[in-house]
Design a protein around this motif. Structure first.
Motif, mmCIF file in Angstrom:
data_model
loop_
_atom_site.group_PDB
_atom_site.id
_atom_site.type_symbol
_atom_site.label_atom_id
_atom_site.label_comp_id
_atom_site.label_asym_id
_atom_site.label_seq_id
_atom_site.Cartn_x
_atom_site.Cartn_y
_atom_site.Cartn_z
ATOM 1 N N UNK A 1 11.438 -35.347 2.615
ATOM 2 C CA UNK A 1 10.430 -36.763 3.933
ATOM 3 C C UNK A 1 11.915 -37.134 4.315
ATOM 4 N N UNK A 2 11.302 -38.036 6.275
ATOM 5 C CA UNK A 2 12.613 -37.896 7.022
ATOM 6 C C UNK A 2 12.502 -39.746 7.213
ATOM 7 N N UNK A 3 11.412 -40.266 6.949
ATOM 8 C CA UNK A 3 11.749 -41.825 7.138
ATOM 9 C C UNK A 3 10.603 -42.382 5.906
ATOM 10 N N UNK B 1 15.904 -36.011 -3.094
ATOM 11 C CA UNK B 1 13.961 -36.426 -3.487
ATOM 12 C C UNK B 1 14.281 -37.942 -3.903
ATOM 13 N N UNK B 2 15.034 -37.794 -4.864
ATOM 14 C CA UNK B 2 15.353 -39.215 -5.440
ATOM 15 C C UNK B 2 16.902 -40.374 -4.915
ATOM 16 N N UNK B 3 16.410 -40.098 -3.426
ATOM 17 C CA UNK B 3 17.561 -40.477 -2.482
ATOM 18 C C UNK B 3 15.576 -41.055 -1.826
ATOM 19 N N UNK B 4 15.363 -40.253 -1.885
ATOM 20 C CA UNK B 4 14.197 -40.632 -0.730
ATOM 21 C C UNK B 4 13.308 -41.888 -1.691
ATOM 22 N N UNK B 5 13.478 -41.934 -3.138
ATOM 23 C CA UNK B 5 12.550 -43.065 -3.908
ATOM 24 C C UNK B 5 13.719 -44.204 -3.344
ATOM 25 N N UNK C 1 11.289 -52.580 6.123
ATOM 26 C CA UNK C 1 11.627 -52.125 7.773
ATOM 27 C C UNK C 1 11.312 -50.361 6.994
ATOM 28 N N UNK C 2 10.877 -49.555 8.722
ATOM 29 C CA UNK C 2 11.505 -48.382 8.096
ATOM 30 C C UNK C 2 13.156 -47.627 7.466
ATOM 31 N N UNK C 3 13.087 -46.784 6.950
ATOM 32 C CA UNK C 3 13.887 -46.322 7.252
ATOM 33 C C UNK C 3 14.241 -44.997 7.314
ATOM 34 N N UNK C 4 15.605 -44.637 8.004
ATOM 35 C CA UNK C 4 15.466 -43.434 7.554
ATOM 36 C C UNK C 4 16.380 -43.076 6.844
ATOM 37 N N UNK C 5 15.869 -41.759 6.056
ATOM 38 C CA UNK C 5 16.291 -41.191 4.409
ATOM 39 C C UNK C 5 18.128 -41.592 4.911
ATOM 40 N N UNK C 6 18.074 -40.010 5.738
ATOM 41 C CA UNK C 6 19.434 -39.576 5.712
ATOM 42 C C UNK C 6 20.441 -40.606 6.415
#
Lengths: 373, 373, 373, 373
Positions: free
Chosen positions: A203-205, A351-355, A366-371
């Motif tokens: 997932x990206x955002x 995956x855990x970063x996405x969580x 707000x939207x978060x851009x994961x990377x």
């Protein structure tokens, strides 16, 4: 490859599941040496002994470090509560063992990062226990997507729902404490994320909404205590390739027992799947006449690898525990240096970063851009 | 109450549906005077005549204003394309007619506001054509919620999906123009919103993600044209009483034909419904022993009012057109000054306000509190 | 063709259903003259008047012979209890009217034979009210069989089950008297037989087992009375072309409301249908790769004629009453001298002959060849 | 009880299934000594060795008599083709071993009778491999019937269908020879009969219709050969307590993969089950309000014993192979002299007697009272 020596830490839900996998993998697949069940660790010494006898392990200990020091152990299954994963997995890796760790890696992201660092510096195989991606149905869906059976995917929805927290009159317990994590996001979202990774990549955002169906819960000895995390999570997502998505998780969803419902829409068709009926999936394609188009309910069968290793007849059904046997086979492949369908610590960390990003997107609205962070 | 005189403008999909409703309402319900089918308007004069004959209307015209001027007409069904609703409905109201207008009110919010103003100053009944709320299954779900059958509701998900825009090779047509509206939000979201209103009240806050599965589409005469709106909408919602929700709409969802899937979770159970199987719903409650708990698939039957007016036997099934007959009966009740289960212009406007808020939340990437603006 | 003048005898379940059909047929199909609703007969004079007003009939009577004598009446709908069918239908045919008679023809086979004789000598159209064969799903299944979509059919199973007699504590009433007929065979078997005829032709030989779930039932005023017929029928059948079959009927089947479940097996696939979900059917074929074969759930849609006459969008659903509208359209076609998809008195008689043969096969404990026996 | 020494004859479909059961039974149940996997026999010596290694057996042989002579073997699993069962089982029993034999006992009834005689005179445990009765869903259905959850049962239908013989173009092979047995009756009917026995007791009287969908089949080297037995069987039955029933079996049923569909009707409700969705069953009862009655789809869960021994969470699903583990646990109970839920040679013989009676009822065209002969 010579027979692997196995150490198992933990004998609860997942401990037993690993034990069954180690017992079955050679009989089911026939192409790997039968593992030697060497050492079992469990906090209670007596329980350790009796479980070792039941599970077929040669030795038992109430001190998991002794298991890690056992030179006959090549692989360590870590199936203890989440807060112990980091310490045990890192110790095992540092002792030169391969590690098979139940998900998630660790409640704290920094611990999970240390686990990945340990795996990297050890050069050993370190794999997470994401079993749902091993279902022959899911693996076949993956191959259908690869060959373009439903064209270019543009939208996905995934729901994971159970009802073990649904009773408002159930006493407050540790899963409602903030210290245990975010709630549904930790407990559940990692599973859908493993499937999304398997099918589309990471997932990206995200932007999430977390909800608390019950503000407080009764205490055992009278009074009530405020619930500190969220049983319900709803997340809008952006995935690779411009795919839009929604992830929903609810651990207070009366009526749902082991639901992981997936809807994948593409330019030439769509695919549906629900873990509660894990031996089937549904496929709609635009092939053929419109007047006969409809979702085909496809029962898993020997065509859907590696179902055939369990049962030679179609439609007879695998069980939840069988998925762990497949996962075990993939782990052995990875140890042998072959390509494996598994989530290693690197992808597990992502995956855990996405969580964590989902939780943050909720806090910040707000939207978060994961990377990007 | 004396027999109402009916005028019908438009003879397409919804025009025919209204015509059938006016023909059936008295035979089905038996408790209202049989309406007199007075006047039918349709842009093409010849078509107007032939449809009047088929539908049983006494007079036909190609000039809808003549219909509105007809003193024998008491109620006007407005079933023309959306951009004509405001002009026709306002004219009818100003002429002292009751109005039954297909949804949505108008593409521009200001026009919808003018419609409401006209309804208010006329003192006439002005009702929108939201038929799905009339299903005996939905009405029974409403009564189950009212009596607390699933406890306090805390979460809801609703999906509306069809595949009429799913083919990427279908030529560009007006529904992909920005001028036609937002896309899935206009076409679809109003329906789930009508159901949410019926069950919970109006949505309070939203954040939406809109997506475009196909960047452009082929033109009839070669070349391609960029798609200007969004076939996919995913919306996080906050509803009255702290209920969290997700609304999803996709008009490019291969395999879905008339899906409106509802999941309602409460503290003592849950309810599922899907419009594609409109004659059933599913109920899970915590009553009785846990070992026999499961979703009950309940077929609509004479207990579920007003199913009994159509068929005295259970499980025999109503159709889509029957819902409009029930809606018609509610309109007649409203005209008679009785309580009616219907969405008047006031609530219709609030639904459309929600849609505009969703679109804005997407543009601005943030939550919008609908009543705050 | 000029507008037909309609007479309707009976205003109960089926009377209302016919009334709706006559009201709708022209609006739905658009290719027939709108019938004139001339005369309605009902034993109670007051009820006759009020129903005539509701249903839109011009005149009402409590003497059905007056309706038959009405020169403006061209077609007579006979919807009274079974024991009146013969007398009314024969009188109508002798008066030169076309007849649309609810099934079955008559409790006594000799009466049914007289009805056929009257139809033959009248030269008028005489059609039975077998509505299930009119479902677009069934008609499409018929065309799939014709084109060989599932190869050569070799086996069929059909079940019809409801639960209106399932309560053992419900008081004894006329349906449990021997005088009312065989029980499930009369009430139900004729419907599956109509479908079998539609798809395969008439059954050739049978052996039945009849069963009585409850030996006796309570009387209203105390005491109990022995049940005289059988709520459950199970029949082995031989059909044309060497097709083997099983027909099952149970009017004491708790949980079933309007089930008519069909399974058709052929050399290249199979088809499933259930009347409780009348807007879908399932098709399995051997086309394509084995790994994606499964039952496709196909929602009825405008491709499945004449669904399109009711609704232009797929998957929106017809209702039970809509089937009678289609049947009405077929009747009008027959009157106009065109080919019609309907069960005339000739085929209706053969269906009832099959039922009597089933009862006899049970009494004699042996196979009965229907045309021989 | 000391650990049992296990001998396994055969390593095909069922041989592997037994091997997995013996490997898992102690780890799953925890209350039995872990069996010692002593000796494996397989006609091909090399295969015997490799399978022994994979399955965890200490010794391998290509001479099954050597296995039976092995003093460390306490129990013999017989999983070879049906024609070998009698010889092997009798030899094992005569050598004082307990026997676990795959069904059916033997193609010839006289052989099956000799097996029972051997079991009786040996005093050892002799159990058939009827796994479907072990499903927690089935066992729970049994307990629901016992407690009267659906009142007094009065009717049952059971269907077993697969499509492995459905292709008319598949070459003739031994399963179409008369020497292999009756066809669907042998292959399939025994399974439904095992379930019927489990739920109601043995069938009392039958009349069957057997059918041959394909008169002949192609030979590998050109030409065609007549099919000598019947792929389709339809049977009317009388069961204990006045229950009427229908049993249907079809091994040429395109689309069916592992279907065993059960319908049980009682005076207060009904129960549905289908082996293709083996982790759920459906229950309808007359408890509560009529307006919420419907079939509840109940997912198996820890309440449904012994599901809990495999997985502590509901709705996660057992697989086909897990049923054999439960069967193995019951066998061990029987050996320990405890009550066991299993079909011993006595009941196994009665099931096969029922099958022969069905075949005879078809040949003679009449009802057969099974115990009368």
């Amino acid at each position: 490859m010579k027979a692997l020596g196995i150490g198992l830490i933990g004998t609860g839900y997942m401990g037993k599941c690993h034990a069954l996998a180690w017992n079955n993998v050679s009989a089911v697949f026939g192409d790997v040496e039968r593992p030697r069940l060497v050492h079992l660790a469990e906090a209670d010494a007596e329980l350790a002994s009796s479980r070792a006898r039941e599970f077929g392990f040669a030795r038992a200990t109430d001190n998991w470090r002794r298991l890690i020091d056992d030179p006959e152990v090549d692989v360590v299954s870590v199936t203890t509560p989440n807060q112990f994963h980091a310490e045990m997995a890192i110790a095992a890796l540092e002792a030169g063992k391969h590690v098979w760790c139940e998900k998630p890696m660790a409640p704290a992201f920094a611990d999970a990062e240390r686990m990945l660092a340990a795996a990297r510096s050890s050069g050993r195989v370190a794999v997470m226990g994401y079993n749902y991606i091993q279902n022959p149905a899911i693996r076949h869906i993956r191959s259908l997507l690869d060959e373009g059976a439903i064209g270019t995917v543009n939208h996905v929805r995934v729901e994971m729902d159970e009802d073990f927290m649904a009773d408002p009159d159930a006493p407050f317990y540790w899963k409602s404490e903030a210290a245990s994590g975010y709630g549904a996001l930790d407990d559940f979202a990692v599973h859908p994320l493993s499937l999304l990774w398997c099918l589309f990549g990471h997932v990206e955002a995200v932007i999430a909404e977390l909800a608390r169906p019950y503000a407080d819960r009764p205490l055992q000895d009278g009074g009530r205590r405020a619930v500190e995390n969220h049983d319900i999570a709803s997340v809008l997502m952006r995935l690779p390739g411009g795919v839009s998505g929604v992830l929903m998780a609810n651990r207070s969803a009366w009526g749902r027992k082991g639901r992981i419902a997936l809807q994948v829409y593409g330019s030439k068709g769509s695919i549906l799947y629900d873990q509660e009926r894990m031996n089937e999936f549904q496929l709609y394609t635009t092939a053929g006449r419109a007047s006969e188009q409809g979702y085909a309910t496809i029962l898993t069968a020997p065509h859907h690898k590696p179902y055939d290793r369990f049962i030679p007849a179609p439609g007879h059904g695998l069980g939840f525990n069988d998925l762990k046997v497949i996962e075990c086979r993939e782990l052995i492949a990875a140890i042998a240096g072959m390509a494996a369908h598994a989530i290693d610590f690197n992808h597990g960390l992502r995956i855990e970063k996405s969580v964590h990003a989902m939780a943050r997107s909720f806090r910040e609205g707000r939207w978060i851009d994961i990377d990007a962070g």
